[in-house]
Enzyme design. Structure first.
Site, PDB file in Angstrom:
ATOM      1  N   GLN A 108     -10.515  -2.724   1.905  1.00  0.00           N
ATOM      2  CA  GLN A 108     -10.055  -3.386   3.126  1.00  0.00           C
ATOM      3  C   GLN A 108     -10.100  -2.455   4.343  1.00  0.00           C
ATOM      4  O   GLN A 108      -9.699  -2.843   5.435  1.00  0.00           O
ATOM      5  CB  GLN A 108      -8.667  -3.999   2.938  1.00  0.00           C
ATOM      6  CG  GLN A 108      -7.538  -3.004   2.780  1.00  0.00           C
ATOM      7  CD  GLN A 108      -6.263  -3.696   2.304  1.00  0.00           C
ATOM      8  OE1 GLN A 108      -6.200  -4.213   1.184  1.00  0.00           O
ATOM      9  NE2 GLN A 108      -5.254  -3.755   3.156  1.00  0.00           N
ATOM     10  N   ALA A 138      11.820  -0.037   5.173  1.00  0.00           N
ATOM     11  CA  ALA A 138      12.801  -1.116   5.011  1.00  0.00           C
ATOM     12  C   ALA A 138      12.166  -2.507   5.079  1.00  0.00           C
ATOM     13  O   ALA A 138      12.727  -3.467   4.538  1.00  0.00           O
ATOM     14  CB  ALA A 138      13.908  -0.989   6.059  1.00  0.00           C
ATOM     15  N   GLY A 139      11.002  -2.622   5.738  1.00  0.00           N
ATOM     16  CA  GLY A 139      10.306  -3.920   5.761  1.00  0.00           C
ATOM     17  C   GLY A 139       9.818  -4.300   4.371  1.00  0.00           C
ATOM     18  O   GLY A 139      10.025  -5.429   3.908  1.00  0.00           O
ATOM     19  N   HIS A 140       9.190  -3.343   3.678  1.00  0.00           N
ATOM     20  CA  HIS A 140       8.785  -3.592   2.289  1.00  0.00           C
ATOM     21  C   HIS A 140      10.017  -3.928   1.437  1.00  0.00           C
ATOM     22  O   HIS A 140       9.993  -4.848   0.615  1.00  0.00           O
ATOM     23  CB  HIS A 140       8.136  -2.349   1.671  1.00  0.00           C
ATOM     24  CG  HIS A 140       6.851  -1.913   2.306  1.00  0.00           C
ATOM     25  ND1 HIS A 140       6.723  -0.706   2.950  1.00  0.00           N
ATOM     26  CD2 HIS A 140       5.635  -2.510   2.364  1.00  0.00           C
ATOM     27  CE1 HIS A 140       5.470  -0.576   3.380  1.00  0.00           C
ATOM     28  NE2 HIS A 140       4.795  -1.647   3.047  1.00  0.00           N
ATOM     29  N   GLN A 170       5.721 -11.447   7.457  1.00  0.00           N
ATOM     30  CA  GLN A 170       5.244 -12.098   8.678  1.00  0.00           C
ATOM     31  C   GLN A 170       4.588 -11.086   9.623  1.00  0.00           C
ATOM     32  O   GLN A 170       3.756 -11.446  10.450  1.00  0.00           O
ATOM     33  CB  GLN A 170       6.422 -12.813   9.370  1.00  0.00           C
ATOM     34  CG  GLN A 170       6.104 -13.487  10.687  1.00  0.00           C
ATOM     35  CD  GLN A 170       5.048 -14.579  10.555  1.00  0.00           C
ATOM     36  OE1 GLN A 170       4.933 -15.219   9.513  1.00  0.00           O
ATOM     37  NE2 GLN A 170       4.256 -14.778  11.599  1.00  0.00           N
ATOM     38  N   SER A 191       3.952   1.517   7.834  1.00  0.00           N
ATOM     39  CA  SER A 191       3.623   2.840   7.289  1.00  0.00           C
ATOM     40  C   SER A 191       2.844   3.648   8.314  1.00  0.00           C
ATOM     41  O   SER A 191       2.951   4.871   8.376  1.00  0.00           O
ATOM     42  CB  SER A 191       2.796   2.680   6.011  1.00  0.00           C
ATOM     43  OG  SER A 191       3.428   1.780   5.140  1.00  0.00           O
ATOM     44  N   MET A 221       0.833  -1.201   0.000  1.00  0.00           N
ATOM     45  CA  MET A 221       0.000   0.000   0.000  1.00  0.00           C
ATOM     46  C   MET A 221       0.872   1.258   0.000  1.00  0.00           C
ATOM     47  O   MET A 221       0.374   2.359   0.275  1.00  0.00           O
ATOM     48  CB  MET A 221      -0.943   0.001   1.202  1.00  0.00           C
ATOM     49  CG  MET A 221      -1.893  -1.200   1.172  1.00  0.00           C
ATOM     50  SD  MET A 221      -3.416  -0.946   2.094  1.00  0.00           S
ATOM     51  CE  MET A 221      -2.783  -0.711   3.737  1.00  0.00           C
ATOM     52  N   GLY A 222       2.156   1.095  -0.307  1.00  0.00           N
ATOM     53  CA  GLY A 222       3.025   2.258  -0.452  1.00  0.00           C
ATOM     54  C   GLY A 222       3.502   2.830   0.874  1.00  0.00           C
ATOM     55  O   GLY A 222       3.384   2.206   1.919  1.00  0.00           O
ATOM     56  N   GLN A 239      -2.805 -12.324   7.730  1.00  0.00           N
ATOM     57  CA  GLN A 239      -2.904 -12.104   6.282  1.00  0.00           C
ATOM     58  C   GLN A 239      -2.169 -13.207   5.514  1.00  0.00           C
ATOM     59  O   GLN A 239      -2.655 -13.690   4.477  1.00  0.00           O
ATOM     60  CB  GLN A 239      -2.326 -10.736   5.936  1.00  0.00           C
ATOM     61  CG  GLN A 239      -2.214 -10.448   4.457  1.00  0.00           C
ATOM     62  CD  GLN A 239      -1.889  -8.998   4.196  1.00  0.00           C
ATOM     63  OE1 GLN A 239      -2.760  -8.156   4.170  1.00  0.00           O
ATOM     64  NE2 GLN A 239      -0.604  -8.701   4.002  1.00  0.00           N
TER      65      GLN A 239
HETATM   66  P1  AMP Z   1       1.401  -2.882   3.437  1.00  0.00           P
HETATM   67  O1  AMP Z   1       1.973  -1.824   2.559  1.00  0.00           O
HETATM   68  O2  AMP Z   1       1.340  -2.492   4.895  1.00  0.00           O
HETATM   69  O3  AMP Z   1       0.114  -3.458   2.935  1.00  0.00           O
HETATM   70  O4  AMP Z   1       2.441  -4.071   3.411  1.00  0.00           O
HETATM   71  C1  AMP Z   1       2.830  -4.661   2.196  1.00  0.00           C
HETATM   72  C2  AMP Z   1       3.598  -5.930   2.493  1.00  0.00           C
HETATM   73  O5  AMP Z   1       4.742  -5.606   3.300  1.00  0.00           O
HETATM   74  C3  AMP Z   1       2.769  -6.941   3.308  1.00  0.00           C
HETATM   75  O6  AMP Z   1       3.076  -8.245   2.863  1.00  0.00           O
HETATM   76  C4  AMP Z   1       3.262  -6.713   4.705  1.00  0.00           C
HETATM   77  O7  AMP Z   1       3.123  -7.845   5.530  1.00  0.00           O
HETATM   78  C5  AMP Z   1       4.720  -6.398   4.470  1.00  0.00           C
HETATM   79  N1  AMP Z   1       5.281  -5.671   5.596  1.00  0.00           N
HETATM   80  C6  AMP Z   1       4.739  -4.599   6.240  1.00  0.00           C
HETATM   81  N2  AMP Z   1       5.510  -4.243   7.282  1.00  0.00           N
HETATM   82  C7  AMP Z   1       6.546  -5.116   7.311  1.00  0.00           C
HETATM   83  C8  AMP Z   1       7.675  -5.275   8.161  1.00  0.00           C
HETATM   84  N3  AMP Z   1       7.906  -4.481   9.218  1.00  0.00           N
HETATM   85  N4  AMP Z   1       8.539  -6.281   7.884  1.00  0.00           N
HETATM   86  C9  AMP Z   1       8.322  -7.103   6.831  1.00  0.00           C
HETATM   87  N5  AMP Z   1       7.285  -7.006   5.996  1.00  0.00           N
HETATM   88  C10 AMP Z   1       6.403  -6.029   6.226  1.00  0.00           C
END
Ligand code: AMP
Length: 295
Positions: free
Chosen positions: A53, A27-29, A140, A178, A22-23, A145
């Site tokens: 959602q 660093a997780g993304h 994770q 985010s 979702m942008g 999800q």
């Molecule tokens: P989102 O943009 O929040 O929908 O996340 C997109 C993807 O990034 C999803 O698969 C999330 O589970 C993953 N994601 C979000 N935050 C983290 C994080 N801190 N570490 C690893 N993956 C993440």
């Protein structure tokens, strides 16, 4: 959508990794993007804040966005394709299909956000059909999800491999999200209590505690000691069914959702089964010590 398909089909023999987001990338993304780049010949990322959602009461309009910054990060990383559709592309007039799952969507996030996973499953099914990836990468961090989407992939026969990457964290333990950008300075300082609570429950498990309620109570006590934090739920659940456990026998998903002001943060620690046949099967599925697993 046609343009994406043209790129995807230009050489059908190439492997494509896909990271839906979702942008407002962090660093997780990017760790998921790196897994995809390393494991595939091509990598696609989507950036789409999916309205279906979010419940009407939730933070859709406040959700942070920075498309230019995101695109610069993805270009620097070497991503091949970024799909950034608008709502009229994803949900044109007359749209009427929903993908909904009956069981694993009910507890935890589903009980606090009853329409959330139908929105997630529907948009991810659409994105899978548009991008047709060889492998899809999820974090994770959003444990339920990953379970919901693995189930959808099995049930609807999507021809792809699901890969789950480990949760990226700030140095103080706060899971990257985010939504962290929405925290006031005071709430940002309080937010590491979420991971402290999960870690305290894990430490108790490691010391031999097997009562689900005792593990939940440890998390409650740690979180309620911080006045800025308001618990939505704490959970010690079966990692497959997500039902709350009385006694932990074969692994446990410790998870929690906590409000800081209007911002709701989620986090979890997965403790996998350590004994018997289950463990062997899980080991066989592991891709190594890097912390991610294929379907
Ligand atoms: P989102 O943009 O929040 O929908 O996340 C997109 C993807 O990034 C999803 O698969 C999330 O589970 C993953 N994601 C979000 N935050 C983290 C994080 N801190 N570490 C690893 N993956 C993440």
């Amino acid at each position: 959508i046609d343009e994406v398909r043209q790129h995807r089909c230009a050489d059908p023999n190439l492997t494509w990794g896909f990271v839906p987001t979702m942008g407002y990338l962090h660093a997780g993304h990017l760790s998921l993007v790196q897994l995809s780049l390393a494991g595939n010949e091509k990598t696609a990322v989507s950036i789409y804040v999916n309205p279906t959602q979010f419940a009407p009461t939730e933070d859709l309009s406040a959700y942070p966005r920075n498309l230019a910054g995101d695109l610069a990060m993805l270009e620097a990383a070497g991503v091949d394709l970024v799909f950034t559709p608008g709502d009229a592309i994803m949900y044109p007039p007359g749209f009427q299909t929903t993908v909904s799952l009956s069981q694993v969507t009910q507890p935890l996030e589903g009980s606090s956000r009853p329409t959330h996973f139908a929105g997630v499953a529907t948009v991810v099914a659409k994105l899978f059909n548009i991008v047709q990836p060889t492998r899809a990468y999820f974090g994770q961090k959003d444990a339920q999800q990953t379970i919901v989407l693995r189930q959808m992939v099995r049930d609807l026969n999507f021809n792809l491999e699901m890969v789950i990457g480990p949760t990226g964290r700030e140095p103080d333990g706060l899971a990257l999200s985010s939504r962290n950008a929405l925290l006031s300075a005071e709430n940002r300082a309080a937010a590491p209590v979420v991971y402290r609570a999960l870690s305290a429950a894990k430490a108790a498990y490691d010391a031999g505690e097997r009562s689900g309620e005792a593990l939940r109570q440890i998390m409650r006590e740690v979180i309620t000691a911080v006045p800025q934090a308001r618990i939505d739920y704490v959970s010690a659940a079966d990692p497959r069914t997500l039902q709350e456990l009385d006694v932990v026998a074969e692994g446990v998903l410790l998870s929690t959702a906590v409000f800081f002001g209007k911002t709701r943060l989620i986090d979890n620690i997965l403790i996998e089964a350590t004994e018997g046949k289950e463990q062997k099967e899980n080991k066989e599925k592991n891709l190594g010590s890097s912390g991610f697993r294929g379907v």
